[in-house]
Design a protein around this motif. Sequence first.
Motif, PDB file in Angstrom:
ATOM      1  N   MET A   1       0.427 -18.151   4.048  1.00 36.33           N
ATOM      2  CA  MET A   1      -0.905 -17.477   4.612  1.00 36.33           C
ATOM      3  C   MET A   1      -1.414 -16.299   3.693  1.00 36.33           C
ATOM      4  O   MET A   1      -0.193 -15.502   3.549  1.00 36.33           O
ATOM      5  CB  MET A   1      -0.557 -16.772   6.062  1.00 36.33           C
ATOM      6  N   ALA A   2      -2.400 -16.466   3.385  1.00 38.03           N
ATOM      7  CA  ALA A   2      -2.977 -15.091   2.514  1.00 38.03           C
ATOM      8  C   ALA A   2      -2.945 -14.006   3.353  1.00 38.03           C
ATOM      9  O   ALA A   2      -3.010 -13.824   4.407  1.00 38.03           O
ATOM     10  CB  ALA A   2      -4.453 -15.636   2.166  1.00 38.03           C
ATOM     11  N   ARG A   3      -2.685 -12.527   2.449  1.00 43.55           N
ATOM     12  CA  ARG A   3      -2.774 -11.418   3.010  1.00 43.55           C
ATOM     13  C   ARG A   3      -3.520 -10.455   1.933  1.00 43.55           C
ATOM     14  O   ARG A   3      -3.298 -10.638   0.665  1.00 43.55           O
ATOM     15  CB  ARG A   3      -0.983 -11.173   3.336  1.00 43.55           C
ATOM     16  N   PRO A   4      -3.848  -9.331   2.140  1.00 41.20           N
ATOM     17  CA  PRO A   4      -4.530  -8.620   1.280  1.00 41.20           C
ATOM     18  C   PRO A   4      -3.391  -7.701   0.596  1.00 41.20           C
ATOM     19  O   PRO A   4      -2.085  -7.625   0.980  1.00 41.20           O
ATOM     20  CB  PRO A   4      -5.001  -7.547   2.484  1.00 41.20           C
ATOM     21  N   TRP A   5      -3.996  -7.532  -0.846  1.00 41.73           N
ATOM     22  CA  TRP A   5      -3.148  -6.473  -1.537  1.00 41.73           C
ATOM     23  C   TRP A   5      -2.701  -5.188  -0.954  1.00 41.73           C
ATOM     24  O   TRP A   5      -3.906  -4.615  -0.293  1.00 41.73           O
ATOM     25  CB  TRP A   5      -3.993  -6.355  -2.926  1.00 41.73           C
ATOM     26  N   ARG A   6      -1.519  -4.767  -0.795  1.00 41.78           N
ATOM     27  CA  ARG A   6      -1.182  -3.731   0.093  1.00 41.78           C
ATOM     28  C   ARG A   6      -0.911  -2.367  -0.898  1.00 41.78           C
ATOM     29  O   ARG A   6      -0.529  -1.324  -0.185  1.00 41.78           O
ATOM     30  CB  ARG A   6       0.139  -4.060   0.608  1.00 41.78           C
ATOM     31  N   GLY A   7      -1.175  -2.192  -1.982  1.00 46.88           N
ATOM     32  CA  GLY A   7      -1.026  -1.172  -3.070  1.00 46.88           C
ATOM     33  C   GLY A   7       0.456  -1.196  -3.496  1.00 46.88           C
ATOM     34  O   GLY A   7       1.332  -2.086  -3.248  1.00 46.88           O
ATOM     35  N   VAL A   8       0.583  -0.662  -4.642  1.00 46.98           N
ATOM     36  CA  VAL A   8       1.928  -0.628  -5.585  1.00 46.98           C
ATOM     37  C   VAL A   8       3.153  -0.537  -4.908  1.00 46.98           C
ATOM     38  O   VAL A   8       4.056  -1.212  -5.251  1.00 46.98           O
ATOM     39  CB  VAL A   8       1.830  -0.040  -6.755  1.00 46.98           C
ATOM     40  N   ILE A   9       3.116   0.297  -3.981  1.00 43.73           N
ATOM     41  CA  ILE A   9       4.442   0.805  -3.528  1.00 43.73           C
ATOM     42  C   ILE A   9       4.820  -0.469  -2.206  1.00 43.73           C
ATOM     43  O   ILE A   9       5.989  -0.784  -2.411  1.00 43.73           O
ATOM     44  CB  ILE A   9       4.365   2.161  -2.451  1.00 43.73           C
ATOM     45  N   GLU A  10       4.128  -0.885  -1.469  1.00 42.60           N
ATOM     46  CA  GLU A  10       4.299  -1.932  -0.671  1.00 42.60           C
ATOM     47  C   GLU A  10       4.726  -3.331  -1.553  1.00 42.60           C
ATOM     48  O   GLU A  10       5.540  -4.093  -1.301  1.00 42.60           O
ATOM     49  CB  GLU A  10       3.435  -2.135   0.473  1.00 42.60           C
ATOM     50  N   GLU A  11       3.991  -3.600  -2.812  1.00 43.99           N
ATOM     51  CA  GLU A  11       4.045  -4.766  -3.450  1.00 43.99           C
ATOM     52  C   GLU A  11       5.193  -4.770  -4.310  1.00 43.99           C
ATOM     53  O   GLU A  11       5.852  -5.855  -4.334  1.00 43.99           O
ATOM     54  CB  GLU A  11       2.841  -4.784  -4.215  1.00 43.99           C
ATOM     55  N   GLY A  28      -4.779   1.479  -1.869  1.00 44.36           N
ATOM     56  CA  GLY A  28      -4.809   0.220  -2.298  1.00 44.36           C
ATOM     57  C   GLY A  28      -4.819  -0.132  -3.995  1.00 44.36           C
ATOM     58  O   GLY A  28      -5.283  -1.072  -4.219  1.00 44.36           O
ATOM     59  N   GLU A  29      -4.205   0.705  -4.408  1.00 43.46           N
ATOM     60  CA  GLU A  29      -4.079   0.667  -5.845  1.00 43.46           C
ATOM     61  C   GLU A  29      -3.421  -0.365  -6.516  1.00 43.46           C
ATOM     62  O   GLU A  29      -2.928  -1.097  -5.770  1.00 43.46           O
ATOM     63  CB  GLU A  29      -3.433   2.108  -6.402  1.00 43.46           C
ATOM     64  N   ARG A  64      -1.905   4.526 -10.030  1.00 40.27           N
ATOM     65  CA  ARG A  64      -0.749   3.915  -9.643  1.00 40.27           C
ATOM     66  C   ARG A  64       0.277   4.857  -9.692  1.00 40.27           C
ATOM     67  O   ARG A  64       1.498   4.660  -8.930  1.00 40.27           O
ATOM     68  CB  ARG A  64      -0.152   3.084 -11.135  1.00 40.27           C
ATOM     69  N   GLY A  65       0.500   6.038 -10.474  1.00 42.32           N
ATOM     70  CA  GLY A  65       1.371   7.023 -10.404  1.00 42.32           C
ATOM     71  C   GLY A  65       1.092   7.832  -9.409  1.00 42.32           C
ATOM     72  O   GLY A  65       2.095   8.548  -8.700  1.00 42.32           O
ATOM     73  N   MET A  66       0.090   8.050  -9.057  1.00 41.38           N
ATOM     74  CA  MET A  66      -0.407   9.135  -8.160  1.00 41.38           C
ATOM     75  C   MET A  66       0.068   8.852  -6.635  1.00 41.38           C
ATOM     76  O   MET A  66       0.484   9.554  -5.869  1.00 41.38           O
ATOM     77  CB  MET A  66      -1.786   9.400  -8.086  1.00 41.38           C
ATOM     78  N   THR A  67       0.018   7.508  -6.218  1.00 43.51           N
ATOM     79  CA  THR A  67       0.452   6.968  -4.895  1.00 43.51           C
ATOM     80  C   THR A  67       1.890   7.155  -4.731  1.00 43.51           C
ATOM     81  O   THR A  67       2.391   7.635  -3.647  1.00 43.51           O
ATOM     82  CB  THR A  67       0.261   5.611  -4.796  1.00 43.51           C
ATOM     83  N   VAL A  68       2.844   7.186  -5.722  1.00 39.92           N
ATOM     84  CA  VAL A  68       4.306   7.448  -5.754  1.00 39.92           C
ATOM     85  C   VAL A  68       4.264   8.935  -5.826  1.00 39.92           C
ATOM     86  O   VAL A  68       5.240   9.542  -4.969  1.00 39.92           O
ATOM     87  CB  VAL A  68       4.916   6.929  -6.833  1.00 39.92           C
ATOM     88  N   GLN A 163       7.065   6.192 -12.603  1.00 38.37           N
ATOM     89  CA  GLN A 163       7.839   4.874 -11.745  1.00 38.37           C
ATOM     90  C   GLN A 163       6.473   4.190 -11.418  1.00 38.37           C
ATOM     91  O   GLN A 163       6.667   2.970 -11.272  1.00 38.37           O
ATOM     92  CB  GLN A 163       8.515   5.617 -10.638  1.00 38.37           C
ATOM     93  N   GLY A 164       5.669   4.901 -10.614  1.00 39.89           N
ATOM     94  CA  GLY A 164       4.433   3.962 -10.263  1.00 39.89           C
ATOM     95  C   GLY A 164       3.498   3.290 -11.253  1.00 39.89           C
ATOM     96  O   GLY A 164       3.099   2.124 -10.933  1.00 39.89           O
ATOM     97  N   GLN A 165       3.398   4.160 -12.537  1.00 39.90           N
ATOM     98  CA  GLN A 165       2.548   3.367 -13.616  1.00 39.90           C
ATOM     99  C   GLN A 165       3.389   2.215 -14.168  1.00 39.90           C
ATOM    100  O   GLN A 165       2.783   1.360 -14.859  1.00 39.90           O
ATOM    101  CB  GLN A 165       2.209   4.499 -14.401  1.00 39.90           C
ATOM    102  N   LYS A 166       4.593   2.115 -14.008  1.00 40.59           N
ATOM    103  CA  LYS A 166       5.407   0.876 -14.674  1.00 40.59           C
ATOM    104  C   LYS A 166       4.654  -0.310 -14.197  1.00 40.59           C
ATOM    105  O   LYS A 166       5.054  -1.398 -14.600  1.00 40.59           O
ATOM    106  CB  LYS A 166       6.706   1.134 -14.558  1.00 40.59           C
ATOM    107  N   THR A 167       4.268  -0.213 -13.054  1.00 42.60           N
ATOM    108  CA  THR A 167       3.664  -1.373 -12.247  1.00 42.60           C
ATOM    109  C   THR A 167       2.887  -2.240 -12.741  1.00 42.60           C
ATOM    110  O   THR A 167       2.468  -3.482 -12.600  1.00 42.60           O
ATOM    111  CB  THR A 167       3.289  -1.168 -10.697  1.00 42.60           C
ATOM    112  N   ALA A 168       2.120  -1.693 -13.750  1.00 42.61           N
ATOM    113  CA  ALA A 168       1.146  -2.304 -14.403  1.00 42.61           C
ATOM    114  C   ALA A 168       1.915  -3.556 -15.453  1.00 42.61           C
ATOM    115  O   ALA A 168       1.330  -4.618 -15.499  1.00 42.61           O
ATOM    116  CB  ALA A 168       0.265  -1.514 -15.491  1.00 42.61           C
ATOM    117  N   ALA A 169       3.086  -3.235 -15.973  1.00 45.25           N
ATOM    118  CA  ALA A 169       3.839  -3.989 -16.792  1.00 45.25           C
ATOM    119  C   ALA A 169       4.006  -5.282 -15.578  1.00 45.25           C
ATOM    120  O   ALA A 169       4.303  -6.585 -16.135  1.00 45.25           O
ATOM    121  CB  ALA A 169       4.824  -3.699 -17.351  1.00 45.25           C
TER     122      ALA A 169
END
Length: 350
Positions: A1-11, A28-29, A64-68, A163-169
């Motif tokens: 089942m599809a779900r919305p993007w949850r932001g980088v911390i939860e993903e 929701g970054e 990405r980094g600011m949420t963390v 740590q947050g910004q690494k999620t782009a990779a």
Amino acid sequence: MARPWRGVIEEYRDRLPVGPDTPVVTLGEGGTPLVRSDALSDETRCDVWLKYEGANPTGSFKDRGMTVAISKALEEGSKAVVCASTGNTSASAAAYAGKAGVTCAVLVPKGKVALGKMAGTLVHGARVLEVEGNFDAALELAQDLASNFPVTLVNSVNPHRLQGQKTAAFEICDALGRAPDVHCVPVGNAGNISSQWLGYSEYLNDGVIHEPPRLFGFQAAGAAPIVEGAPVKTPQTIASAIRIGNPASWDKALAAAKESEGAILAVTDREILAAYRRIAREGMFAEPASAASVAGLLRLAGEDRLPEGSTIVCVLTGHGLKDPEWAITGAAHPPSIPADAHAVAAELGL
């Protein structure tokens, strides 16, 4: 089942320094588009993709980094955060601090911040102070403040930011099903190239990817301290987001380039503007600093440094509305016509 993007911390929770009790502050970054450039692919004889970070909530990769960073500051009981900024960090810090309900102080170089970035910072409720000096002076002041007063520094010297910004990779590899062969990114304060190498290295060590990319970072020629090997006292470039003379993550950036068998190079303002207009014609409106990655790609191609068929990702770090001056300056003044369809058709050559 599809779900919305949850932001980088939860993903990517299991790959970030958060626990079950960390209060997650998210807008929701992440989850930003990875768009293939047919034109750049044809010209370079490679498979070129553009990672459009301008689609983040405040219009840049900084989210990405600011949420963390803000989530961890809240977890640690901080009531206030501070940053020095050329604009993107301040807008991001102000937005996430507003979401978290904490005070945000922003130190900016006097008269050196693009209007689109200042607008975001102000509307989110940050307390903005203009520093008589450049970005490097503002960052030194912010560090001094955080060392002596009860306030959390949220510039990229804060390890939670990287740590947050690494999620782009992570996202790039997840989308491609592998790592690219070459990764091109603008370099200002150098947190971006450092964090993205951190992400690729983590995926490599865990067996998610089998080969990491070569990382190429591009500074503006008038603000290229890493390339020149010494701080630049008065950095000059139209690319305001990378107008930094003494990057905080200098050593990490050099390590990323060396370990990945890439390099940190410089591109001119002329090359940046040409790339800026070019990617805009493909529907990707990015701020001038973002276009340094594409200018760098074209330089590498011109020097025959890209093996034919390589998969290449260029990071477009921020939205064009952040710094619209150059879009307007370079455009022709619209002609005035009567409210008549025939006049419109004639003007359009129909």
